[in-house]
Design an enzyme around this catalytic site. Structure first.
Site, PDB file in Angstrom:
ATOM      1  N   GLU A 131      -6.038   0.128  -8.610  1.00  0.00           N
ATOM      2  CA  GLU A 131      -7.543   0.042  -8.628  1.00  0.00           C
ATOM      3  C   GLU A 131      -8.169  -0.111 -10.541  1.00  0.00           C
ATOM      4  O   GLU A 131      -9.537   0.655 -10.313  1.00  0.00           O
ATOM      5  CB  GLU A 131      -8.005   0.380  -7.629  1.00  0.00           C
ATOM      6  CG  GLU A 131      -7.960   0.417  -6.409  1.00  0.00           C
ATOM      7  CD  GLU A 131      -8.650   0.882  -5.624  1.00  0.00           C
ATOM      8  OE1 GLU A 131      -9.942   0.996  -5.602  1.00  0.00           O
ATOM      9  OE2 GLU A 131      -8.513   0.012  -4.001  1.00  0.00           O
ATOM     10  N   GLU A 139      -2.377   0.578   0.962  1.00  0.00           N
ATOM     11  CA  GLU A 139      -3.046   0.972   1.686  1.00  0.00           C
ATOM     12  C   GLU A 139      -3.508  -0.044   2.717  1.00  0.00           C
ATOM     13  O   GLU A 139      -3.860  -1.272   2.144  1.00  0.00           O
ATOM     14  CB  GLU A 139      -4.261   1.206   1.228  1.00  0.00           C
ATOM     15  CG  GLU A 139      -3.955   2.994   0.423  1.00  0.00           C
ATOM     16  CD  GLU A 139      -5.282   3.007  -0.779  1.00  0.00           C
ATOM     17  OE1 GLU A 139      -6.214   2.550   0.016  1.00  0.00           O
ATOM     18  OE2 GLU A 139      -5.390   4.055  -1.519  1.00  0.00           O
TER      19      GLU A 139
END
Length: 482
Positions: A161, A268
């Site tokens: 990210e 995730e």
């Protein structure tokens, strides 16, 4: 003359019991078992006990440094049915042999992030050029050295990210390609096998496809491009509660990634609003609507932390309480078709990456120049010659299988006879058809216009021993007969 074959058989058996998993390869958009040619899908959990804030290498502990803890958690994961863990923060200065060997023995692969939350140990999304240093790369290469020799190290993540909004979509993508290139070049020179390197993206839909296209495209017109990712993953939380393929916008993801040139999976998933979680996305993720395109995913997360995503609650005395999410996830896993998961020949094993071009980018302000920064001063020497005092990891014998800590089921009763079950060569763990969580279970193995995407986000041991002693007995008998 009769003793030598027995000795060789014993040595072969001992060596075989230490190697449970087959190191996987990437072919086209698939993870593939090279021995069987079968496709591998990730059925995993994120594993970072203590959370990111608990990472303190000075303590002498990281998530993969305590064999007793790993044995306990591996037994619970094997029972749950997972075949992979993602570990975000590891210290290359610590020894991980026992934990890696335990997870290897039970057929669980490791996905390792090379970065950490500490200053100087990751690319700072607000200052990518200033944080891309030789010292930083030395640390990432040390992580590679620490984990490259474990056969169950599935891949390394070069970033997580780092691109999470349009302002970071401008300067940061070239540095993600640079770190990916440096890691791949280091692995090529210093590892006995190729280990994939990829990126874990935020599922911010306005940026997701630009990020994917930027990282998977090929800048080379003649051969491989080391700055191109080997795989692309996303942290997706768009399926919440009893949702559906369309309501969750999973259908959009499948459509968007249908022509991917690299494996795509969820690094995730597992929205925790509403609670408790029921994980109805699991049969869809591994079913005919999604499995042909995505390669599975990892549930966030194994241990209960302040963000409230845990499957188990860990106590300071080492005991563990299973949470209702553990039972719910195990129930969903137990309904999966194991043959479909790992027993089918890989398709789409050849793919052509798109040529890098500004036409791939749709957002104005997102990087559309594919010039990758050169390694910082001194880094190329590290890549060519290796780092100094490189850590060395190796698979070691796992002689203890029984869990010593107290583990309680969701019903409050102690789980009896909890232990790992070492698997044979070339096997990975898979969900069991048994769903009872108050007693121990035996895992099954195998050979071989969408809503916002960020709706909720985080701020057989006895058999082997018997076979060994039976074989050993034959050897002794042969000696006596002589």
């Amino acid at each position: 003359m009769f003793i030598k074959p027995i000795q060789f058989a014993l040595l072969a058996f001992c060596a075989r019991t230490a190697l449970a998993v087959q190191s996987l390869e990437i072919k086209g958009s698939n993870f593939v078992n090279p021995n069987t040619g079968n496709r591998f899908q990730i059925v995993g959990v994120a594993y970072q006990p203590g959370g990111q804030s608990g990472y303190n290498p000075g303590s002498g502990i990281d998530p993969l440094s305590d064999g007793s803890v790993c044995l306990r958690d591996a037994a619970l994961m094997q029972r749950l049915g997972v075949n992979a863990i993602r570990v975000y923060n590891v210290s290359p200065d610590l020894n991980h042999d026992m934990c890696a060997s335990i997870f290897n023995a039970v057929g669980i692969y490791m996905l390792i992030d090379v970065n950490s939350p500490l200053a100087g140990e990751s690319i700072d999304r607000s200052n990518p050029s200033g944080s891309y240093t030789s010292s930083y790369l030395n640390r990432t290469f040390a992580v590679v050295e620490a984990f490259k020799s474990y056969p169950n190290t599935l891949l390394f993540f070069s970033g997580n990210e780092v691109i999470n909004d349009l302002p970071t979509g401008g300067p940061n993508p070239p540095y993600m390609r640079a770190v990916t290139r440096d890691l791949k070049n280091y692995i090529a020179k210093h590892s006995s096998r190729s280990i994939p390197v990829g990126y874990s993206a935020a599922d911010v839909r306005e940026l997701l496809l630009d990020t994917w296209n930027y990282l998977q495209c090929n800048t080379s017109t003649s051969g491989a491009d080391p700055s191109r990712v080997d795989l692309f993953a996303l942290n997706s939380y768009s399926w919440c509660g009893d949702s559906s393929f369309a309501t969750s916008s999973y259908n959009t993801l499948v459509s968007d990634f249908s022509n991917t040139s690299v494996p795509v999976f969820f690094s995730e998933y597992g929205c925790n609003k509403p609670t408790p979680r029921i994980f109805t996305e699991v049969p869809v993720l591994y079913g005919p609507l999604m499995a042909p395109v995505l390669s599975g995913g990892l549930v966030y997360e194994f241990s209960q932390e302040p963000s409230d995503f845990g499957l188990v609650s860990m106590n300071s005395n080492g005991s563990v309480q299973l949470l209702s999410d553990y039972d719910s996830l195990q129930k969903q896993y137990s309904g999966l078709n194991i043959t479909t998961l790992q027993g089918e020949a890989a398709q789409n094993t050849t793919s052509t990456a798109p040529a890098c071009s500004s036409s791939l980018i749709t957002n104005q302000g997102f990087a559309n120049n594919f010039s990758v920064p050169s390694p910082p001063s001194g880094a190329q020497d590290l890549i060519n010659n290796g780092i100094q005092n490189a850590p060395v990891g190796k698979i070691v014998s796992v002689t203890t299988t029984a869990v010593s800590q107290v583990v309680q089921g969701t019903n409050g009763q102690t789980v009896q006879n909890l232990a790992i079950t070492p698997l044979e060569d070339d096997e990975s763990n898979n969900p069991s058809t048994q769903t009872t969580t108050s007693t121990s279970t035996t895992p099954t193995s195998t050979t071989s216009s969408a809503p916002a995407a960020t709706t909720s986000k985080k701020s057989s041991a006895a058999t082997m021993q018997a076979s060994f002693y039976a074989l050993l007995g034959v050897g002794f008998l042969a000696v006596v007969l002589l």
